[in-house]
Design a protein around this motif. Structure first.
Motif, mmCIF file in Angstrom:
data_model
loop_
_atom_site.group_PDB
_atom_site.id
_atom_site.type_symbol
_atom_site.label_atom_id
_atom_site.label_comp_id
_atom_site.label_asym_id
_atom_site.label_seq_id
_atom_site.Cartn_x
_atom_site.Cartn_y
_atom_site.Cartn_z
ATOM 1 N N TYR A 3 0.817 -1.221 0.000
ATOM 2 C CA TYR A 3 0.000 0.000 0.000
ATOM 3 C C TYR A 3 0.851 1.272 0.000
ATOM 4 C CZ TYR A 3 -3.041 3.561 2.095
ATOM 5 O OH TYR A 3 -3.697 4.723 2.380
ATOM 6 N N LYS A 7 0.833 4.640 -2.510
ATOM 7 C CA LYS A 7 0.548 6.005 -2.035
ATOM 8 C C LYS A 7 1.649 6.959 -2.510
ATOM 9 C CE LYS A 7 -1.958 7.087 1.633
ATOM 10 N NZ LYS A 7 -2.397 7.271 3.053
ATOM 11 N N HIS A 10 1.066 7.642 -6.032
ATOM 12 C CA HIS A 10 -0.099 8.537 -6.098
ATOM 13 C C HIS A 10 0.335 9.980 -5.875
ATOM 14 C CE1 HIS A 10 -4.417 9.071 -6.040
ATOM 15 N NE2 HIS A 10 -4.441 9.534 -4.809
ATOM 16 N N PHE A 11 1.113 10.191 -4.809
ATOM 17 C CA PHE A 11 1.599 11.541 -4.489
ATOM 18 C C PHE A 11 2.518 12.089 -5.587
ATOM 19 C CE2 PHE A 11 -0.741 11.303 -0.930
ATOM 20 C CZ PHE A 11 -0.168 11.040 0.301
ATOM 21 N N PHE A 59 -5.706 3.402 -7.743
ATOM 22 C CA PHE A 59 -6.334 2.079 -7.867
ATOM 23 C C PHE A 59 -5.524 1.005 -7.149
ATOM 24 C CE2 PHE A 59 -10.222 2.460 -9.930
ATOM 25 C CZ PHE A 59 -10.157 3.464 -10.876
ATOM 26 N N LEU A 62 -6.608 1.224 -3.676
ATOM 27 C CA LEU A 62 -7.965 0.658 -3.559
ATOM 28 C C LEU A 62 -7.905 -0.862 -3.496
ATOM 29 C CD1 LEU A 62 -10.036 2.866 -6.018
ATOM 30 C CD2 LEU A 62 -10.287 2.729 -3.541
ATOM 31 N N VAL A 76 -14.768 7.377 -4.326
ATOM 32 C CA VAL A 76 -13.801 7.180 -5.415
ATOM 33 C C VAL A 76 -14.248 7.950 -6.664
ATOM 34 C CG1 VAL A 76 -12.727 5.469 -6.928
ATOM 35 C CG2 VAL A 76 -13.063 4.953 -4.498
ATOM 36 N N LYS A 79 -13.320 11.500 -6.393
ATOM 37 C CA LYS A 79 -11.882 11.693 -6.662
ATOM 38 C C LYS A 79 -11.583 11.559 -8.145
ATOM 39 C CE LYS A 79 -8.845 10.105 -3.818
ATOM 40 N NZ LYS A 79 -7.983 10.879 -2.925
ATOM 41 N N TRP A 83 -9.696 14.215 -10.417
ATOM 42 C CA TRP A 83 -8.550 13.782 -11.236
ATOM 43 C C TRP A 83 -8.750 14.222 -12.687
ATOM 44 C CZ3 TRP A 83 -8.716 10.152 -15.230
ATOM 45 C CH2 TRP A 83 -7.479 9.727 -15.702
ATOM 46 N N LEU A 119 -9.414 11.176 3.125
ATOM 47 C CA LEU A 119 -9.382 11.063 4.593
ATOM 48 C C LEU A 119 -10.770 10.861 5.179
ATOM 49 C CD1 LEU A 119 -6.779 13.828 5.516
ATOM 50 C CD2 LEU A 119 -6.538 11.359 5.869
ATOM 51 N N LYS A 121 -13.770 10.243 3.342
ATOM 52 C CA LYS A 121 -14.612 9.286 2.608
ATOM 53 C C LYS A 121 -16.107 9.613 2.807
ATOM 54 C CE LYS A 121 -11.138 5.694 2.839
ATOM 55 N NZ LYS A 121 -10.052 6.550 3.406
HETATM 56 C C1 HEM Z 1 -7.218 15.187 -7.899
HETATM 57 C C2 HEM Z 1 -6.944 13.943 -7.785
HETATM 58 C C3 HEM Z 1 -6.512 13.322 -6.467
HETATM 59 C C4 HEM Z 1 -5.872 13.874 -5.396
HETATM 60 C C5 HEM Z 1 -5.339 15.277 -5.248
HETATM 61 C C6 HEM Z 1 -5.705 12.827 -4.413
HETATM 62 C C7 HEM Z 1 -5.086 13.010 -3.181
HETATM 63 C C8 HEM Z 1 -4.936 12.018 -2.237
HETATM 64 C C9 HEM Z 1 -4.286 12.177 -0.958
HETATM 65 C C10 HEM Z 1 -3.613 13.451 -0.465
HETATM 66 C C11 HEM Z 1 -4.372 11.012 -0.292
HETATM 67 C C12 HEM Z 1 -3.789 10.667 1.096
HETATM 68 C C13 HEM Z 1 -4.816 10.809 2.151
HETATM 69 C C14 HEM Z 1 -4.226 10.212 3.441
HETATM 70 O O1 HEM Z 1 -3.554 10.925 4.171
HETATM 71 O O2 HEM Z 1 -4.431 9.051 3.707
HETATM 72 C C15 HEM Z 1 -5.070 10.109 -1.154
HETATM 73 C C16 HEM Z 1 -5.371 8.832 -0.801
HETATM 74 C C17 HEM Z 1 -6.035 8.005 -1.636
HETATM 75 N N1 HEM Z 1 -6.462 8.252 -2.917
HETATM 76 FE FE1 HEM Z 1 -6.288 9.949 -3.936
HETATM 77 N N2 HEM Z 1 -6.228 11.676 -4.901
HETATM 78 C C18 HEM Z 1 -6.727 11.939 -6.151
HETATM 79 C C19 HEM Z 1 -7.338 11.086 -7.014
HETATM 80 C C20 HEM Z 1 -7.569 9.782 -6.713
HETATM 81 C C21 HEM Z 1 -8.163 8.836 -7.617
HETATM 82 C C22 HEM Z 1 -8.601 9.146 -9.040
HETATM 83 C C23 HEM Z 1 -8.247 7.658 -6.936
HETATM 84 C C24 HEM Z 1 -8.802 6.340 -7.392
HETATM 85 C C25 HEM Z 1 -8.615 5.851 -8.521
HETATM 86 C C26 HEM Z 1 -7.688 7.877 -5.614
HETATM 87 C C27 HEM Z 1 -7.624 6.913 -4.634
HETATM 88 C C28 HEM Z 1 -7.058 7.111 -3.388
HETATM 89 C C29 HEM Z 1 -7.023 6.085 -2.341
HETATM 90 C C30 HEM Z 1 -7.567 4.676 -2.443
HETATM 91 C C31 HEM Z 1 -6.390 6.653 -1.242
HETATM 92 C C32 HEM Z 1 -6.085 5.979 0.115
HETATM 93 C C33 HEM Z 1 -7.263 6.140 1.023
HETATM 94 C C34 HEM Z 1 -7.049 5.361 2.317
HETATM 95 O O3 HEM Z 1 -5.965 4.912 2.616
HETATM 96 O O4 HEM Z 1 -8.009 5.225 3.076
HETATM 97 N N3 HEM Z 1 -7.287 9.174 -5.511
HETATM 98 N N4 HEM Z 1 -5.402 10.738 -2.327
#
Ligand code: HEM
Length: 123
Positions: A3, A7, A10-11, A59, A62, A76, A79, A83, A119, A121
């Protein structure tokens, strides 16, 4: 992959998208057009790859969270909508100085909202 790896990917994707969009918005704020952006090709390639990193990382997380057992959670889709805004932004930040100025302020807020949705959800 674990995981945390997803992340970080992702960042890296999100931070690179914002960096490229800031450079393009700054150029547009000075009256520049999409055609005469300095380093246009590498910037667009970086943005494209970053868009994929953000999605793959998302993903991947996820999958590690077990979110694919049943329907995808509503948050999702929120988000994914954000995106899409960051992914499409290179096509609208050059539509004028006012839009470029708005983008410099709005795009980081879009990203922060993306983090907040992860964070809290809400759906
Ligand atoms: C503008 C687009 C996006 C931004 C800026 C963004 C930002 C972030 C950030 C900052 C986190 C960390 C939150 C934490 O501290 O745990 C995060 C977690 C996550 N994001 Fe994104 N995200 C974006 C798009 C997406 C998309 C398109 C998906 C899915 C396909 C996604 C899926 C996730 C998942 C699964 C997590 C982890 C959640 C968890 O651990 O409970 N994100 N996202």
């Amino acid at each position: 992959m674990p995981y945390p790896f997803y992340k970080v990917v992702h960042f890296l994707g999100i931070f690179t998208m914002l960096t490229v969009l800031a450079a393009m918005s700054m150029h547009a704020m000075k009256g520049g057009t999409k055609a005469d952006v300095p380093y246009r090709r590498p910037l667009m390639i970086a943005h494209g790859v970053a868009t994929l990193f953000a999605l793959t990382g998302g993903f991947g997380m996820l999958a590690r969270l077990g979110a694919f057992h049943g329907a995808l959670p509503g948050w999702v889709f929120l988000k994914l909508a954000l995106w899409l805004v960051l992914a499409a932004a290179p096509w609208f930040v050059h539509r004028g100085r006012t839009i470029a100025r708005a983008a410099i302020v709005a795009l980081p807020l879009v990203a922060a909202l993306g983090g907040a949705i992860a964070l809290y959800k809400p759906l």
